[in-house]
Design a protein around this motif. Structure first.
Motif, PDB file in Angstrom:
ATOM      1  N   ASP A 321      23.696 -18.076  -9.598  1.00  0.00           N
ATOM      2  CA  ASP A 321      22.839 -17.016  -9.045  1.00  0.00           C
ATOM      3  C   ASP A 321      22.632 -15.873 -10.030  1.00  0.00           C
ATOM      4  O   ASP A 321      21.682 -15.085  -9.879  1.00  0.00           O
ATOM      5  CB  ASP A 321      23.443 -16.465  -7.750  1.00  0.00           C
ATOM      6  CG  ASP A 321      23.425 -17.484  -6.631  1.00  0.00           C
ATOM      7  OD1 ASP A 321      22.657 -18.464  -6.743  1.00  0.00           O
ATOM      8  OD2 ASP A 321      24.187 -17.317  -5.655  1.00  0.00           O
ATOM      9  N   LEU A 322      23.513 -15.760 -11.028  1.00  0.00           N
ATOM     10  CA  LEU A 322      23.403 -14.658 -11.981  1.00  0.00           C
ATOM     11  C   LEU A 322      22.501 -15.000 -13.159  1.00  0.00           C
ATOM     12  O   LEU A 322      22.073 -14.101 -13.877  1.00  0.00           O
ATOM     13  CB  LEU A 322      24.789 -14.273 -12.506  1.00  0.00           C
ATOM     14  CG  LEU A 322      25.813 -13.862 -11.444  1.00  0.00           C
ATOM     15  CD1 LEU A 322      27.116 -13.471 -12.113  1.00  0.00           C
ATOM     16  CD2 LEU A 322      25.284 -12.724 -10.595  1.00  0.00           C
ATOM     17  N   ILE A 323      22.217 -16.289 -13.361  1.00  0.00           N
ATOM     18  CA  ILE A 323      21.332 -16.683 -14.459  1.00  0.00           C
ATOM     19  C   ILE A 323      19.913 -16.276 -14.118  1.00  0.00           C
ATOM     20  O   ILE A 323      19.452 -16.420 -12.996  1.00  0.00           O
ATOM     21  CB  ILE A 323      21.421 -18.201 -14.698  1.00  0.00           C
ATOM     22  CG1 ILE A 323      22.869 -18.594 -15.059  1.00  0.00           C
ATOM     23  CG2 ILE A 323      20.477 -18.633 -15.806  1.00  0.00           C
ATOM     24  CD1 ILE A 323      23.076 -20.085 -15.215  1.00  0.00           C
ATOM     25  N   HIS A 324      19.222 -15.732 -15.099  1.00  0.00           N
ATOM     26  CA  HIS A 324      17.841 -15.270 -14.886  1.00  0.00           C
ATOM     27  C   HIS A 324      16.987 -16.441 -14.372  1.00  0.00           C
ATOM     28  O   HIS A 324      17.082 -17.559 -14.890  1.00  0.00           O
ATOM     29  CB  HIS A 324      17.263 -14.732 -16.204  1.00  0.00           C
ATOM     30  CG  HIS A 324      16.001 -13.964 -16.030  1.00  0.00           C
ATOM     31  ND1 HIS A 324      14.786 -14.560 -15.828  1.00  0.00           N
ATOM     32  CD2 HIS A 324      15.771 -12.620 -16.006  1.00  0.00           C
ATOM     33  CE1 HIS A 324      13.852 -13.635 -15.706  1.00  0.00           C
ATOM     34  NE2 HIS A 324      14.428 -12.443 -15.805  1.00  0.00           N
ATOM     35  N   PRO A 325      16.158 -16.196 -13.343  1.00  0.00           N
ATOM     36  CA  PRO A 325      15.353 -17.291 -12.773  1.00  0.00           C
ATOM     37  C   PRO A 325      14.516 -18.030 -13.808  1.00  0.00           C
ATOM     38  O   PRO A 325      14.302 -19.240 -13.680  1.00  0.00           O
ATOM     39  CB  PRO A 325      14.465 -16.562 -11.746  1.00  0.00           C
ATOM     40  CG  PRO A 325      15.220 -15.330 -11.383  1.00  0.00           C
ATOM     41  CD  PRO A 325      15.969 -14.928 -12.606  1.00  0.00           C
ATOM     42  N   ASP A 326      14.030 -17.335 -14.839  1.00  0.00           N
ATOM     43  CA  ASP A 326      13.203 -17.999 -15.850  1.00  0.00           C
ATOM     44  C   ASP A 326      14.028 -18.895 -16.766  1.00  0.00           C
ATOM     45  O   ASP A 326      13.453 -19.751 -17.459  1.00  0.00           O
ATOM     46  CB  ASP A 326      12.473 -16.940 -16.692  1.00  0.00           C
ATOM     47  CG  ASP A 326      11.471 -16.145 -15.874  1.00  0.00           C
ATOM     48  OD1 ASP A 326      11.095 -16.619 -14.780  1.00  0.00           O
ATOM     49  OD2 ASP A 326      11.081 -15.054 -16.318  1.00  0.00           O
ATOM     50  N   ASP A 327      15.355 -18.703 -16.812  1.00  0.00           N
ATOM     51  CA  ASP A 327      16.207 -19.488 -17.705  1.00  0.00           C
ATOM     52  C   ASP A 327      17.032 -20.546 -16.969  1.00  0.00           C
ATOM     53  O   ASP A 327      17.617 -21.421 -17.607  1.00  0.00           O
ATOM     54  CB  ASP A 327      17.164 -18.563 -18.467  1.00  0.00           C
ATOM     55  CG  ASP A 327      16.433 -17.563 -19.344  1.00  0.00           C
ATOM     56  OD1 ASP A 327      15.232 -17.777 -19.591  1.00  0.00           O
ATOM     57  OD2 ASP A 327      17.059 -16.579 -19.774  1.00  0.00           O
ATOM     58  N   LEU A 328      17.107 -20.451 -15.625  1.00  0.00           N
ATOM     59  CA  LEU A 328      18.011 -21.318 -14.865  1.00  0.00           C
ATOM     60  C   LEU A 328      17.658 -22.793 -15.032  1.00  0.00           C
ATOM     61  O   LEU A 328      18.542 -23.638 -15.243  1.00  0.00           O
ATOM     62  CB  LEU A 328      17.967 -20.926 -13.379  1.00  0.00           C
ATOM     63  CG  LEU A 328      18.870 -21.746 -12.450  1.00  0.00           C
ATOM     64  CD1 LEU A 328      20.322 -21.635 -12.895  1.00  0.00           C
ATOM     65  CD2 LEU A 328      18.719 -21.275 -11.007  1.00  0.00           C
ATOM     66  N   ALA A 329      16.377 -23.118 -14.948  1.00  0.00           N
ATOM     67  CA  ALA A 329      15.975 -24.525 -15.064  1.00  0.00           C
ATOM     68  C   ALA A 329      16.343 -25.073 -16.438  1.00  0.00           C
ATOM     69  O   ALA A 329      16.819 -26.215 -16.559  1.00  0.00           O
ATOM     70  CB  ALA A 329      14.470 -24.673 -14.806  1.00  0.00           C
ATOM     71  N   GLY A 330      16.139 -24.279 -17.482  1.00  0.00           N
ATOM     72  CA  GLY A 330      16.468 -24.731 -18.830  1.00  0.00           C
ATOM     73  C   GLY A 330      17.957 -24.948 -19.009  1.00  0.00           C
ATOM     74  O   GLY A 330      18.386 -25.923 -19.651  1.00  0.00           O
ATOM     75  N   VAL A 331      18.789 -24.058 -18.439  1.00  0.00           N
ATOM     76  CA  VAL A 331      20.244 -24.218 -18.537  1.00  0.00           C
ATOM     77  C   VAL A 331      20.687 -25.487 -17.814  1.00  0.00           C
ATOM     78  O   VAL A 331      21.505 -26.269 -18.323  1.00  0.00           O
ATOM     79  CB  VAL A 331      20.949 -22.969 -17.957  1.00  0.00           C
ATOM     80  CG1 VAL A 331      22.458 -23.203 -17.877  1.00  0.00           C
ATOM     81  CG2 VAL A 331      20.656 -21.735 -18.805  1.00  0.00           C
ATOM     82  N   ALA A 332      20.139 -25.688 -16.599  1.00  0.00           N
ATOM     83  CA  ALA A 332      20.527 -26.878 -15.830  1.00  0.00           C
ATOM     84  C   ALA A 332      20.119 -28.153 -16.559  1.00  0.00           C
ATOM     85  O   ALA A 332      20.873 -29.140 -16.592  1.00  0.00           O
ATOM     86  CB  ALA A 332      19.880 -26.814 -14.444  1.00  0.00           C
ATOM     87  N   LYS A 333      18.943 -28.136 -17.159  1.00  0.00           N
ATOM     88  CA  LYS A 333      18.475 -29.318 -17.891  1.00  0.00           C
ATOM     89  C   LYS A 333      19.356 -29.582 -19.107  1.00  0.00           C
ATOM     90  O   LYS A 333      19.689 -30.741 -19.408  1.00  0.00           O
ATOM     91  CB  LYS A 333      17.025 -29.092 -18.317  1.00  0.00           C
ATOM     92  CG  LYS A 333      16.418 -30.285 -19.046  1.00  0.00           C
ATOM     93  CD  LYS A 333      14.961 -30.010 -19.399  1.00  0.00           C
ATOM     94  CE  LYS A 333      14.357 -31.197 -20.141  1.00  0.00           C
ATOM     95  NZ  LYS A 333      12.924 -30.927 -20.511  1.00  0.00           N
ATOM     96  N   GLU A 334      19.771 -28.522 -19.783  1.00  0.00           N
ATOM     97  CA  GLU A 334      20.619 -28.690 -20.963  1.00  0.00           C
ATOM     98  C   GLU A 334      21.977 -29.266 -20.569  1.00  0.00           C
ATOM     99  O   GLU A 334      22.522 -30.145 -21.263  1.00  0.00           O
ATOM    100  CB  GLU A 334      20.783 -27.329 -21.645  1.00  0.00           C
ATOM    101  CG  GLU A 334      21.424 -27.407 -23.014  1.00  0.00           C
ATOM    102  CD  GLU A 334      21.415 -26.070 -23.722  1.00  0.00           C
ATOM    103  OE1 GLU A 334      22.018 -25.989 -24.811  1.00  0.00           O
ATOM    104  OE2 GLU A 334      20.808 -25.114 -23.189  1.00  0.00           O
ATOM    105  N   VAL A 335      22.550 -28.773 -19.434  1.00  0.00           N
ATOM    106  CA  VAL A 335      23.828 -29.325 -18.959  1.00  0.00           C
ATOM    107  C   VAL A 335      23.675 -30.809 -18.644  1.00  0.00           C
ATOM    108  O   VAL A 335      24.529 -31.648 -19.015  1.00  0.00           O
ATOM    109  CB  VAL A 335      24.301 -28.540 -17.723  1.00  0.00           C
ATOM    110  CG1 VAL A 335      25.499 -29.247 -17.077  1.00  0.00           C
ATOM    111  CG2 VAL A 335      24.665 -27.117 -18.104  1.00  0.00           C
TER     112      VAL A 335
END
Length: 600
Positions: A321-335
Motif C-alpha cells: 500500500d505504500l508503493i506509489h500507484p504508478d510504480d506498483l505494477a512495475g514492482v510486482a512484475k519485476e518480482v
C-alpha cells in the motif's frame, strides 16, 4: 525551542499571581480602550456626516438664484467660497439633467456626470441624499429648489482622513493608561508574591538537597499555617525515605549477581540490533503472499517510511500500500519475473517510489534474497531497503542545471546576434531619418508631401526606440524608464490597430482614467500593445471576433505571492489584452517569452 504556556504559568506561585493580576488589568483596560475608540470613531463619523449635509444644503441655498439665472460666474464664486472648508475634496452644482454647472475643478464644467453613483441623482427624490459614506470619504447632495420646483443639485465630498489621526491619538493614550495599570498591578503583585513564597522556596531548596543525596536535612519551619504542616510532613517523609533507601540498596546488591549473566547475553543482542537500527538501511522479511506481509523489520524503519515497526508486523500497514500507484505494477512484475527464474537467489530492484506517512515521496533501492522451501517454492523475501532520494534529487538538479546552462548559452548567442543586427539597422535608419529631414527643407509647408515626411520621421523615431529595446536585450544599451501616464499611449496604439485590422473584429476598451503615472519605457508599452493586439487580430482574421483591452489598478499584498511574477508589494497598473480567437497550443504557451519566437 518552544516552551508551552502552561509550563511558564505553573512554574511558580509568584509568577501565577503576577501574571494573573497583569492579565486582569490588561483585559479590563483593553475593553475600556476598545469601547473608547469605538465611541470616538462613531462620534467623528456622525460629525462629518452632519457637516457634509450642512455644507451641501448651504451650497444649495446660496446658489439658488445663480442656478436659476444660469449665471456661471456667480455659481463659480459660490463654489470658490466653499473651497476653504477643511478636508473638502470637491464641490459642484449640477442641473436636473446631470450637466455640471460649477465645479472646484473648472475643467469639468459643462460636462455631464456619467458615473454610476452620480447617475442616481437623476432619479432621486428632491431631498438631501447620501451618495458615499465610508471611513475615508463622504459624498452628499442637497436639492436646489425654487418655488417647490427642483432645478438642480448641490454636491460636496469631504475626506475623513483626519478621523484616523484622532482615533490613533485616542488609542495611543488608552494604551499608555493600560500599560501603566499593568505595571502598577505587576509591581503590587510582586510584593505580595515575595511575602508568600519565601518559605516555599526554602522548602523547595531543602527538598532538592535531599534529592541530591544529602542526609540530615531539617524541614522544620516556625509557622502555624499550612506551610508549617507541610514542612512537618516533609520531615517525616524524609526519615521514612532514608529507611526505605537502605533496604533497597541491600536488595539491589543481592540481585546484581543474578542479572549480570543475563545482561551479557542481552548486551550482545542489543549491539547487533543497534548496528542495524543506526544504519541507513532497513532490514525486511516479507512473506510471499498478496500485499507482501512483513514478518520482521528493523527498528529504524520509521526514519524512511514514517511508520513504526509495529505497524508493519501487525499488518496495520501493508508494504504494497505504500508503493506509489504508478510504480506498483512495475514492482510486482519485476518480482514475478525473478521468482519464476529457475535458480534465482537474489536480485536488485529498479528504484521505485513510496509514499511516507507524512505524504512525502521517497525513492528506494532494494537488494533482495529469495527464500525457497524444499519444494523450490518461494516462501519469503529478505532484503535491505535504502533511501536514495538524495541521489535522485541530485541527478534531477544536475539535469535542471544543465538545461539552464544551455538556455543561458542560447540567450547569450541570440543577444549577440540581436546586438549586431541592431547596430547595422541603426546605421541604415540614420540615413533614412537624415534624408527625410533634408527632404523636409525643400518641401512647401502644409503640403501632403510634408505630412508624409512627418510620418516617415515618426516611424523612424519608433524604429530607433525599437533598436534601443533590441540593444537593451543584448545588454548593449540601457532601458530608459520614466514616469508616464500610459492611457494616451494605449489610445494612440488602439487607433493604429483599428485602422489595420478587419472590420469584423470589434475593439472593446475599459481604460481607467484615474490610474496615475507608472515607471516604464513608453516604447516598450507601445510595442507590447501592438504585438499583443496584432497577434490577437491574426487569431480572429478569418472568423471575426472581439478584441478587449483593459487597464485597471492592481494591488500586490505582502502575503500574496504569484509564482510567475517577481513584484514587491504595492500599487500597480494591470494591462490586459484578450480576444475570442482560437487560442494557443500548450507547447506554444511555454515559449511565448522566448525572444524572437514566432509561429510565422
Amino acid at each position: 525551542m518552544r516552551i508551552p504556556l502552561k509550563k511558564i504559568w505553573a512554574k511558580s506561585i509568584a509568577r501565577q499571581l503576577m501574571l494573573g493580576i497583569a492579565l486582569v488589568h490588561a483585559v479590563l483596560m483593553t475593553v475600556f480602550v476598545v469601547d473608547l475608540v469605538n465611541r470616538e470613531k462613531a462620534f467623528f463619523l456622525d460629525l462629518t456626516q452632519k457637516q457634509a449635509f450642512g455644507l451641501a444644503e448651504t451650497l444649495a441655498t446660496n446658489s439658488t438664484s445663480w442656478v436659476l439665472a444660469r449665471d456661471f460666474i456667480g455659481m463659480e464664486e459660490i463654489i470658490r467660497s466653499q473651497s476653504g472648508f477643511p478636508s473638502l475634496q470637491f464641490a459642484m452644482l449640477v442641473d436636473t439633467k446631470g450637466q455640471v454647472l460649477a465645479y472646484t475643478d473648472t475643467e469639468q464644467v459643462g460636462k455631464y456626470i456619467d458615473d454610476e453613483i452620480s447617475r442616481t441623482l437623476l432619479t432621486a427624490e428632491p431631498e438631501p441624499y447620501l451618495l458615499v459614506n465610508d471611513s475615508g470619504f463622504i459624498d452628499t447632495a442637497a436639492p436646489i429648489i425654487v418655488n417647490k420646483r427642483q432645478i438642480g443639485w448641490a454636491r460636496v465630498g469631504i475626506s475623513r482622513a483626519g478621523i484616523s489621526d484622532n482615533i490613533k491619538h485616542v488609542t495611543l493614550n488608552g494604551l499608555m493608561y493600560m500599560l501603566t495599570a499593568i505595571i502598577v498591578g505587576t509591581v503590587f503583585a510582586w510584593f505580595m508574591a515575595r511575602g508568600l513564597t519565601i518559605d516555599i522556596r526554602e522548602l523547595v531548596s531543602r527538598a532538592n538537597r535531599l534529592r541530591q543525596g544529602e542526609e540530615g536535612i531539617d524541614f522544620f519551619l516556625e509557622r502555624e499555617d499550612e506551610l508549617g504542616t507541610m514542612a512537618q510532613n516533609f520531615q517525616e517523609l524524609s526519615e521514612t525515605l532514608l529507611i526505605q533507601v537502605d533496604n533497597l540498596q541491600r536488595e539491589i546488591t543481592a540481585k546484581k549477581n543474578a542479572i549480570y549473566k543475563r545482561d551479557q547475553i542481552e548486551g550482545k543482542l542489543r549491539k547487533a540490533i543497534d548496528i542495524i537500527d543506526n544504519s541507513y538501511a532497513v532490514v525486511f522479511r516479507w512473506r510471499n503472499e498478496e500485499g507482501w506481509p512483513v514478518e520482521y523489520v528493523s527498528g529504524n524503519v520509521e526514519s524512511i517510511f514514517g511508520y513504526p515497526a509495529t505497524y508493519f508486523i501487525s499488518g496495520e500497514t501493508a508494504y504494497s500500500d505504500l508503493i506509489h500507484p504508478d510504480d506498483l505494477a512495475g514492482v510486482a512484475k519485476e518480482v514475478e519475473q525473478h521468482i519464476n527464474t529457475k535458480g534465482k537467489k537474489d536480485f536488485i530492484y529498479k528504484p521505485y517510489r513510496i509514499i511516507a506517512a507524512d505524504g512525502s515521496l521517497k525513492w528506494l533501492e532494494c537488494k533482495i534474497n529469495i527464500i525457497r522451501n524444499d519444494k523450490g517454492d518461494v516462501t519469503h523475501f529478505e532484503g535491505i531497503v535504502q533511501d536514495i532520494s538524495f541521489r535522485v534529487e541530485a541527478q534531477e538538479k544536475a539535469a535542471a542545471m544543465e538545461m539552464r546552462l544551455r538556455q543561458a548559452q542560447k540567450m547569450e548567442a541570440i543577444g549577440t546576434l540581436a546586438g549586431g543586427i541592431a547596430h547595422d539597422f541603426n546605421n541604415i535608419l540614420a540615413a533614412i531619418i537624415g534624408y527625410a529631414d533634408l527632404a523636409k527643407l525643400n518641401v512647401t509647408p502644409g503640403t501632403a508631401l510634408e505630412r508624409d515626411l512627418d510620418q516617415v520621421l515618426i516611424a523612424g523615431d519608433r524604429a530607433k526606440n525599437l533598436i534601443k529595446q533590441i540593444l537593451a536585450f543584448s545588454r548593449q544599451a540601457e532601458v530608459e524608464r520614466i514616469f508616464i501616464k500610459i492611457q494616451p499611449l494605449l489610445k494612440e496604439g488602439l487607433k493604429l490597430i483599428r485602422s489595420s485590422i478587419p472590420s469584423t473584429i470589434s475593439i472593446i476598451t475599459d481604460i481607467d482614467p484615474h490610474i496615475g503615472t507608472v515607471w516604464a519605457d513608453p516604447t516598450q508599452i507601445h510595442q507590447i500593445l501592438m504585438n499583443l493586439c496584432t497577434n490577437a487580430s491574426h487569431a480572429m482574421e478569418n472568423t471575426g471576433g472581439r478584441l478587449s483591452v483593459s487597464l485597471q489598478p492592481a494591488c500586490i499584498q505582502d502575503d500574496e505571492q504569484k509564482p510567475h511574477l517577481d513584484l514587491a508589494p504595492g500599487e500597480y497598473a494591470e494591462l490586459t489584452v484578450t480576444d475570442t480567437g482560437i487560442g494557443m497550443h500548450p507547447d506554444i504557451v511555454d515559449k511565448i517569452f522566448d525572444p524572437y519566437f514566432t509561429t510565422k
